[in-house]
Design a protein around this motif. Structure first.
Motif, PDB file in Angstrom:
ATOM      1  N   VAL A   1     -14.905   0.119  -8.928  1.00 12.28           N
ATOM      2  CA  VAL A   1     -14.526   1.344  -9.643  1.00 12.28           C
ATOM      3  C   VAL A   1     -13.075   1.158 -10.085  1.00 12.28           C
TER       4      VAL A   1
ATOM      5  N   ARG B   1     -10.338   5.757 -11.066  1.00 14.99           N
ATOM      6  CA  ARG B   1     -10.876   6.910 -10.348  1.00 14.99           C
ATOM      7  C   ARG B   1     -10.751   8.195 -11.157  1.00 14.99           C
TER       8      ARG B   1
ATOM      9  N   LEU C   1     -13.626  10.735 -10.123  1.00 14.10           N
ATOM     10  CA  LEU C   1     -14.683  10.030  -9.398  1.00 14.10           C
ATOM     11  C   LEU C   1     -14.434  10.063  -7.895  1.00 14.10           C
TER      12      LEU C   1
ATOM     13  N   VAL D   1     -20.201   4.713  -9.186  1.00 22.60           N
ATOM     14  CA  VAL D   1     -19.861   5.684 -10.228  1.00 22.60           C
ATOM     15  C   VAL D   1     -18.820   5.058 -11.137  1.00 22.60           C
TER      16      VAL D   1
ATOM     17  N   ALA E   1     -23.707   7.331 -12.730  1.00 26.96           N
ATOM     18  CA  ALA E   1     -23.743   7.520 -11.276  1.00 26.96           C
ATOM     19  C   ALA E   1     -25.038   6.889 -10.770  1.00 26.96           C
TER      20      ALA E   1
ATOM     21  N   SER F   1     -21.062   9.972  -3.157  1.00 28.85           N
ATOM     22  CA  SER F   1     -20.372   9.702  -4.417  1.00 28.85           C
ATOM     23  C   SER F   1     -20.561  10.892  -5.351  1.00 28.85           C
TER      24      SER F   1
ATOM     25  N   VAL G   1     -19.266  12.495  -9.559  1.00 28.06           N
ATOM     26  CA  VAL G   1     -18.489  12.492 -10.805  1.00 28.06           C
ATOM     27  C   VAL G   1     -18.269  13.954 -11.195  1.00 28.06           C
TER      28      VAL G   1
END
Length: 433
Positions: free
Chosen positions: A187, A190, A201, A214, A228, A415, A417
């Motif tokens: 990732v 973020r 994220l 994500v 995601a 996780s 978003v």
């Protein structure tokens, strides 16, 4: 005619490969020690002698006897029960292995036997002692010593195996820690800002590594792709698959599946087409039973138009500027299971003050000690309760709420978003050049 040996196995001469045991005879009587030592030496025992408790304890400290034969009464010791005193001291001393202790007594009193057992005696021999009884009792003692030696050897092997396992586990933990850093590095960003749209994220594995992923990437000047993923399981297999998927969804147009069509001058791959591509890839190229759920969204950050595909992932939740909350989508099928899957296609227009939350089942399926799932209602409650929070502050507050709900016993990766269409008052103007 050849004569056969009619002696019992106990009285037969021991074989030469038998382990020679050390026997300590403790008695103030020279004649008693001689009576006991002669048949023991003939039976190939190594015999030590002591006439007092003090001499016996010195021998026990210097040379660990395997078996001790001690008179119950030893004049000059600590009273009438000096044999018991020797037994207690023998048990209290430090030894590298177990020692078998036999008390010689002319009494058959049950109370005396009980006291002898409490002192640590293993067996008793009634006086006068016959050769047959003596060798039979010592043979029984040897069997116990062999069992104890076998157990000690097994324990030593087990400790050695545990030490090797501990070292191996420590190496695995170090590797997993490095793998966690690498996975977190998948990732790249973020958070991101695209005009009035703010993206935040959250990626929180349940263990060292996990199966959630994500991210986002730009599509041209006015659009952004948002994804995601939640791979089944959260071990090494899941982590390897997320690493491969991250390449297909990276910001590089040469590798990103969604951007390949843009290289030819056409539009980027639609969300539904991308889901079908990944489904075919899983079924045709990967020999695995692993599958995953996914949401992929194509967001025009100028118009607020968001096109999205849902493939078995939990429902995205839209919270309008007025605070109303609406779950989106009908579910769809996961990727990598069916040859002709049905995915759910969703389209929505985001307006200033709206926000959309996409989260994995590590959040929606968090379970409290009573076994109740957090569910969509719990996610909606979190959104309403934290309506005044935004960005990473909101995501961290949500993660804390989920952990509190399941009392820290989180079993799955977590996780999310968060897509926020900032209202004009929240939009910070760019400085003039």
């Amino acid at each position: 005619m050849k004569r056969t040996n009619r002696l019992s196995p106990v009285l037969a001469k021991p074989t030469t490969n038998r382990l020679i045991r050390r026997v300590l005879i403790v008695s103030p009587s020279d004649a008693q020690r001689r009576i006991l030592s002669v048949p023991l030496r003939r039976a190939r025992y190594e015999v030590l002698e002591a006439g007092s408790v003090a001499d016996a304890l010195q021998l026990c400290q210097r040379i660990e006897p395997d078996i001790v034969l001690s008179d119950w009464i030893i004049p000059g010791g600590a009273g009438r029960e000096s044999g018991l005193d020797l037994c207690r001291a023998f048990r209290a001393g430090e030894r590298s292995r177990y020692g078998y202790f036999v008390l010689l007594t002319s009494a058959q009193d049950h109370e005396d036997i009980a006291r002898g057992l409490e002192a640590g005696a293993d067996d008793f021999l009634a006086m006068p002692v016959t050769k047959q009884d003596l060798l039979a009792r010592l043979a029984a003692g040897e069997r116990i010593l062999r069992v104890e030696e076998d157990l000690r050897s097994s324990n030593a092997q087990l400790r050695a195996a545990l030490d090797r396992l501990r070292d191996t586990q420590a190496a695995i933990d170090r590797d997993l820690q490095e793998a966690r850093k690498l996975q977190q590095g998948l990732v790249k960003q973020r958070s991101g800002r695209f005009g009035p749209i703010q993206l935040s994220l959250l990626l929180r594995p349940a263990g060292h590594i996990g199966g959630d992923l994500v991210g986002f990437f730009p599509i041209g000047d006015d659009r952004v792709g948002i994804y995601a993923l939640d791979v089944s399981g959260h071990g090494v297999t899941a982590a390897l698959l997320t690493a491969q998927l991250s390449v297909h969804l990276s910001g590089s147009a040469d590798q990103n599946v969604a951007l390949r069509a843009a290289q030819t001058g056409t539009d980027a791959v639609s969300p539904a087409a991308l889901a079908h591509f990944f489904n075919n890839m899983m079924l045709e190229e990967m020999a695995t039973d692993t599958y995953y759920t996914m949401i992929y969204a194509d967001l025009n950050h100028v118009t607020g138009r968001l096109r999205m595909v849902q493939a078995g992932h939990p429902h995205p939740v839209l919270q309008r500027a007025d605070g109303s909350v609406l779950p989106l989508g009908n579910g769809g099928m996961p990727i990598g299971v069916f040859e002709r899957p049905v995915f759910d296609e969703i389209e929505v227009i985001l307006k200033p003050g709206d926000r959309l939350l996409i989260c994995s089942d590590g959040i929606t399926e968090a379970t409290n000690p009573a076994g109740r799932l957090l569910g969509d209602d719990g996610v909606e409650a979190i959104l309403r309760t934290n309506a005044f929070l935004g960005g990473h502050v909101f995501l961290e507050s949500m993660a804390w709420s989920v952990s509190e709900y399941c009392r820290g016993e989180r079993q799955d990766d977590m996780s999310a978003v968060l897509i926020e269409y900032l209202a004009p008052a929240e939009t910070v103007p760019l400085p003039r050049r």
